[in-house]
Design a protein around this motif. Structure first.
Motif, PDB file in Angstrom:
ATOM      1  N   PRO A 148       0.831  -1.207   0.000  1.00 34.32           N
ATOM      2  CA  PRO A 148       0.000   0.000   0.000  1.00 34.32           C
ATOM      3  C   PRO A 148       0.866   1.257   0.000  1.00 34.32           C
ATOM      4  CG  PRO A 148      -0.892  -1.602   1.527  1.00 34.32           C
ATOM      5  CD  PRO A 148       0.419  -2.157   1.047  1.00 34.32           C
ATOM      6  N   TYR A 149       0.654   2.119  -0.958  1.00 33.51           N
ATOM      7  CA  TYR A 149       1.360   3.391  -1.105  1.00 33.51           C
ATOM      8  C   TYR A 149       2.804   3.244  -1.596  1.00 33.51           C
ATOM      9  CZ  TYR A 149      -2.494   5.520   1.511  1.00 33.51           C
ATOM     10  OH  TYR A 149      -3.731   5.942   1.919  1.00 33.51           O
ATOM     11  N   VAL A 150       3.278   2.019  -1.855  1.00 36.58           N
ATOM     12  CA  VAL A 150       4.667   1.826  -2.295  1.00 36.58           C
ATOM     13  C   VAL A 150       4.699   0.984  -3.569  1.00 36.58           C
ATOM     14  CG1 VAL A 150       6.948   0.942  -1.698  1.00 36.58           C
ATOM     15  CG2 VAL A 150       5.516   1.958   0.079  1.00 36.58           C
ATOM     16  N   HIS A 151       5.366   1.506  -4.598  1.00 38.27           N
ATOM     17  CA  HIS A 151       5.501   0.813  -5.878  1.00 38.27           C
ATOM     18  C   HIS A 151       6.979   0.779  -6.256  1.00 38.27           C
ATOM     19  CE1 HIS A 151       1.168   1.628  -6.125  1.00 38.27           C
ATOM     20  NE2 HIS A 151       1.481   2.876  -5.798  1.00 38.27           N
ATOM     21  N   TYR A 152       7.393  -0.324  -6.874  1.00 35.77           N
ATOM     22  CA  TYR A 152       8.789  -0.476  -7.289  1.00 35.77           C
ATOM     23  C   TYR A 152       8.873  -0.405  -8.815  1.00 35.77           C
ATOM     24  CZ  TYR A 152       9.581  -1.829  -2.474  1.00 35.77           C
ATOM     25  OH  TYR A 152       9.631  -1.829  -1.106  1.00 35.77           O
ATOM     26  N   VAL A 153       9.778   0.445  -9.300  1.00 34.50           N
ATOM     27  CA  VAL A 153       9.915   0.692 -10.731  1.00 34.50           C
ATOM     28  C   VAL A 153      11.363   0.436 -11.136  1.00 34.50           C
ATOM     29  CG1 VAL A 153       9.667   2.394 -12.573  1.00 34.50           C
ATOM     30  CG2 VAL A 153       8.101   2.457 -10.603  1.00 34.50           C
ATOM     31  N   GLU A 154      11.553  -0.375 -12.170  1.00 35.14           N
ATOM     32  CA  GLU A 154      12.909  -0.732 -12.600  1.00 35.14           C
ATOM     33  C   GLU A 154      13.588   0.441 -13.309  1.00 35.14           C
ATOM     34  OE1 GLU A 154      15.045  -4.166 -15.341  1.00 35.14           O
ATOM     35  OE2 GLU A 154      13.149  -4.590 -14.321  1.00 35.14           O
ATOM     36  N   TRP A 155      14.896   0.590 -13.027  1.00 34.16           N
ATOM     37  CA  TRP A 155      15.683   1.612 -13.739  1.00 34.16           C
ATOM     38  C   TRP A 155      17.125   1.153 -13.849  1.00 34.16           C
ATOM     39  CZ3 TRP A 155      17.824   6.688 -11.343  1.00 34.16           C
ATOM     40  CH2 TRP A 155      18.520   6.436 -10.162  1.00 34.16           C
ATOM     41  N   LEU A 156      17.898   1.866 -14.637  1.00 36.51           N
ATOM     42  CA  LEU A 156      19.336   1.631 -14.823  1.00 36.51           C
ATOM     43  C   LEU A 156      19.641   0.226 -15.335  1.00 36.51           C
ATOM     44  CD1 LEU A 156      20.859   3.495 -11.721  1.00 36.51           C
ATOM     45  CD2 LEU A 156      20.751   4.282 -14.092  1.00 36.51           C
ATOM     46  N   THR A 157      18.723  -0.322 -16.132  1.00 32.80           N
ATOM     47  CA  THR A 157      18.983  -1.547 -16.885  1.00 32.80           C
ATOM     48  C   THR A 157      18.706  -1.236 -18.354  1.00 32.80           C
ATOM     49  OG1 THR A 157      16.730  -2.420 -16.715  1.00 32.80           O
ATOM     50  CG2 THR A 157      18.255  -2.964 -14.916  1.00 32.80           C
ATOM     51  N   GLU A 158      19.180  -2.116 -19.249  1.00 38.76           N
ATOM     52  CA  GLU A 158      19.054  -1.855 -20.681  1.00 38.76           C
ATOM     53  C   GLU A 158      17.610  -1.756 -21.141  1.00 38.76           C
ATOM     54  OE1 GLU A 158      21.226  -4.701 -22.923  1.00 38.76           O
ATOM     55  OE2 GLU A 158      23.206  -4.026 -22.210  1.00 38.76           O
ATOM     56  N   THR A 159      16.716  -2.482 -20.476  1.00 39.98           N
ATOM     57  CA  THR A 159      15.322  -2.524 -20.917  1.00 39.98           C
ATOM     58  C   THR A 159      14.405  -1.612 -20.097  1.00 39.98           C
ATOM     59  OG1 THR A 159      14.905  -4.443 -19.477  1.00 39.98           O
ATOM     60  CG2 THR A 159      15.593  -4.881 -21.752  1.00 39.98           C
ATOM     61  N   ALA A 160      14.982  -0.839 -19.187  1.00 41.14           N
ATOM     62  CA  ALA A 160      14.150  -0.042 -18.275  1.00 41.14           C
ATOM     63  C   ALA A 160      13.898   1.358 -18.825  1.00 41.14           C
ATOM     64  CB  ALA A 160      14.821   0.044 -16.905  1.00 41.14           C
ATOM     65  N   PHE A 161      12.618   1.709 -18.887  1.00 35.07           N
ATOM     66  CA  PHE A 161      12.200   3.069 -19.207  1.00 35.07           C
ATOM     67  C   PHE A 161      11.165   3.475 -18.154  1.00 35.07           C
ATOM     68  CE2 PHE A 161      13.712   1.273 -23.163  1.00 35.07           C
ATOM     69  CZ  PHE A 161      14.544   2.284 -23.638  1.00 35.07           C
ATOM     70  N   PRO A 162      11.644   3.840 -16.965  1.00 35.05           N
ATOM     71  CA  PRO A 162      10.727   4.054 -15.835  1.00 35.05           C
ATOM     72  C   PRO A 162       9.671   5.105 -16.100  1.00 35.05           C
ATOM     73  CG  PRO A 162      12.960   4.823 -15.340  1.00 35.05           C
ATOM     74  CD  PRO A 162      13.051   4.035 -16.590  1.00 35.05           C
ATOM     75  N   GLU A 163       9.955   6.072 -16.987  1.00 36.49           N
ATOM     76  CA  GLU A 163       8.973   7.120 -17.258  1.00 36.49           C
ATOM     77  C   GLU A 163       7.664   6.550 -17.806  1.00 36.49           C
ATOM     78  OE1 GLU A 163      11.838   6.991 -20.827  1.00 36.49           O
ATOM     79  OE2 GLU A 163      11.918   6.783 -18.632  1.00 36.49           O
ATOM     80  N   ASN A 164       7.728   5.344 -18.426  1.00 35.19           N
ATOM     81  CA  ASN A 164       6.517   4.722 -18.956  1.00 35.19           C
ATOM     82  C   ASN A 164       5.601   4.207 -17.865  1.00 35.19           C
ATOM     83  OD1 ASN A 164       7.517   5.189 -21.529  1.00 35.19           O
ATOM     84  ND2 ASN A 164       8.410   3.143 -21.730  1.00 35.19           N
ATOM     85  N   ASN A 165       6.141   4.039 -16.664  1.00 36.13           N
ATOM     86  CA  ASN A 165       5.345   3.550 -15.533  1.00 36.13           C
ATOM     87  C   ASN A 165       5.006   4.657 -14.538  1.00 36.13           C
ATOM     88  OD1 ASN A 165       5.408   0.628 -16.198  1.00 36.13           O
ATOM     89  ND2 ASN A 165       7.613   0.897 -15.925  1.00 36.13           N
ATOM     90  N   LEU A 166       5.281   5.875 -14.924  1.00 43.78           N
ATOM     91  CA  LEU A 166       5.048   7.003 -14.027  1.00 43.78           C
ATOM     92  C   LEU A 166       4.086   7.978 -14.701  1.00 43.78           C
ATOM     93  CD1 LEU A 166       8.796   7.600 -13.091  1.00 43.78           C
ATOM     94  CD2 LEU A 166       7.102   6.395 -11.691  1.00 43.78           C
ATOM     95  N   MET A 167       3.000   8.257 -14.041  1.00 40.74           N
ATOM     96  CA  MET A 167       2.040   9.194 -14.599  1.00 40.74           C
ATOM     97  C   MET A 167       2.396  10.603 -14.139  1.00 40.74           C
ATOM     98  SD  MET A 167       0.197   7.425 -16.595  1.00 40.74           S
ATOM     99  CE  MET A 167      -1.204   8.468 -16.912  1.00 40.74           C
ATOM    100  N   LYS A 168       1.714  11.088 -13.135  1.00 43.17           N
ATOM    101  CA  LYS A 168       2.010  12.431 -12.632  1.00 43.17           C
ATOM    102  C   LYS A 168       2.832  12.321 -11.354  1.00 43.17           C
ATOM    103  CE  LYS A 168      -0.003  16.884 -11.405  1.00 43.17           C
ATOM    104  NZ  LYS A 168       0.959  17.087 -10.305  1.00 43.17           N
ATOM    105  N   ILE A 169       4.057  12.775 -11.404  1.00 42.12           N
ATOM    106  CA  ILE A 169       4.940  12.768 -10.239  1.00 42.12           C
ATOM    107  C   ILE A 169       5.042  14.194  -9.707  1.00 42.12           C
ATOM    108  CG2 ILE A 169       7.322  12.420  -9.454  1.00 42.12           C
ATOM    109  CD1 ILE A 169       5.822   9.829  -9.911  1.00 42.12           C
TER     110      ILE A 169
END
Length: 301
Positions: free
Chosen positions: A41-62
């Motif tokens: 609840p209230y915590v989500h994990y988003v992959e970054w700093l890997t070849e296939t990671a584009f975290p912006e695609n999993n982030l709406m309004k920050i």
């Protein structure tokens, strides 16, 4: 608010996450190994700093970004390879934070970037506030100067940037305190180096509170020292730590021995700065643990 956090699985990152979720903020934690973690609840994990990671695609309004990512300065002896990792990890992760911000259609209002009081030159006589213009010239100073400079580029995207210059963060099981306390637990604690060097410390809970405070106060921009208002010289710090652990303060740790054991890392305890949190206090922040006695009493209670 929806807050993006790098370094969220580390010591301070976990404390900040706890505080943010307690205040009903939603936290998106950037990690290289998102599969290792389950969303809560209230915590989500988003992959970054890997070849296939584009975290912006999993982030709406920050709404805000907190950047704590970087190789720990507390682990191991500092050699050239370790120092390179300390420096490169901070610059590379900040570059990726900037890339993500540029890729987001809706920009966050603020970036809070980690830094350190090692920005200032070591001195036994001077007092440093955020208005002090002097910069250190050693490895840690060069690292944080470049780190802050890189983070400031987020201003080009209309993002407010503030960087928290952390002092020595005190926590029972992580950070610098366990290694400082160990000699006392072994009945061998005593003055480190000359004992005259300043140690600007801060309780981990006040670090998390200061970060949230900086997010919530739009007028806070640029550097802010995250240090308790009552720094201590190393000798008095050691005596206070010994009393908190009910152990004697008697066997000195000479400077040459620490330099042999720790390499350049020995500067963290043999040199220091008296840094005061002028910006935070002027903006109305109140430290929960303003004295070392209070901080250690809570940590070891």
């Amino acid at each position: 608010m929806k807050i993006l956090l790098s370094g969220g699985t580390g010591f301070i990152g976990q404390k900040i996450t706890q505080l943010l979720t307690k205040n009903n903020h939603e936290v998106y934690i950037l990690t290289r190994n998102s599969d290792r973690f389950d969303d809560k609840p209230y915590v989500h994990y988003v992959e970054w700093l890997t070849e296939t990671a584009f975290p912006e695609n999993n982030l709406m309004k920050i709404d805000a970004v907190i950047n704590l990512a970087g190789e720990s300065i507390n682990n191991g002896r500092w050699n050239d390879e370790h120092k390179e990792r300390i420096y490169d990890s901070r610059i590379e992760s900040t570059d990726e934070i900037l890339r993500i911000i540029r890729a987001l259609e809706s920009k966050p209002s603020v970036l809070i970037n980690a830094s350190a009081v090692g920005y200032y030159p070591s001195s036994e006589t001077k007092i440093y506030t955020e208005q002090s213009l002097e910069k250190g010239s050693d490895f840690l100073a060069r690292t944080v100067v470049d780190w802050e400079k890189q983070a400031t580029l987020a201003q080009d995207e209309g993002v407010r940037v503030a960087y928290g210059r952390f002092g020595i963060i005190l926590g029972k099981d992580a950070g610098a305190l366990p290694s400082m306390a160990m000699p006392y637990k072994l009945m061998a604690g005593g003055t480190v180096g000359s004992g005259k060097q300043w140690l600007s410390w801060v309780h981990h809970e006040d670090v998390a509170r200061a970060i949230l405070f900086a997010i919530e106060h739009d007028e806070l921009e640029g550097p802010f020292n995250v240090t308790a208002p009552n720094p201590m010289r190393m000798k008095e710090f050691g005596k206070t730590l010994g009393r908190a652990l009910n152990r004697p303060h008697w066997i000195p740790a000479p400077a040459f021995a620490l330099k042999l054991a720790l390499g350049d890392k020995s500067a963290l305890v043999l040199e220091g700065q008296k840094a005061l949190p002028k910006v935070l206090e002027e903006k109305g922040f109140t430290f929960k643990y303003s004295t070392l006695h209070q901080a250690l009493q809570e940590i070891y209670s």
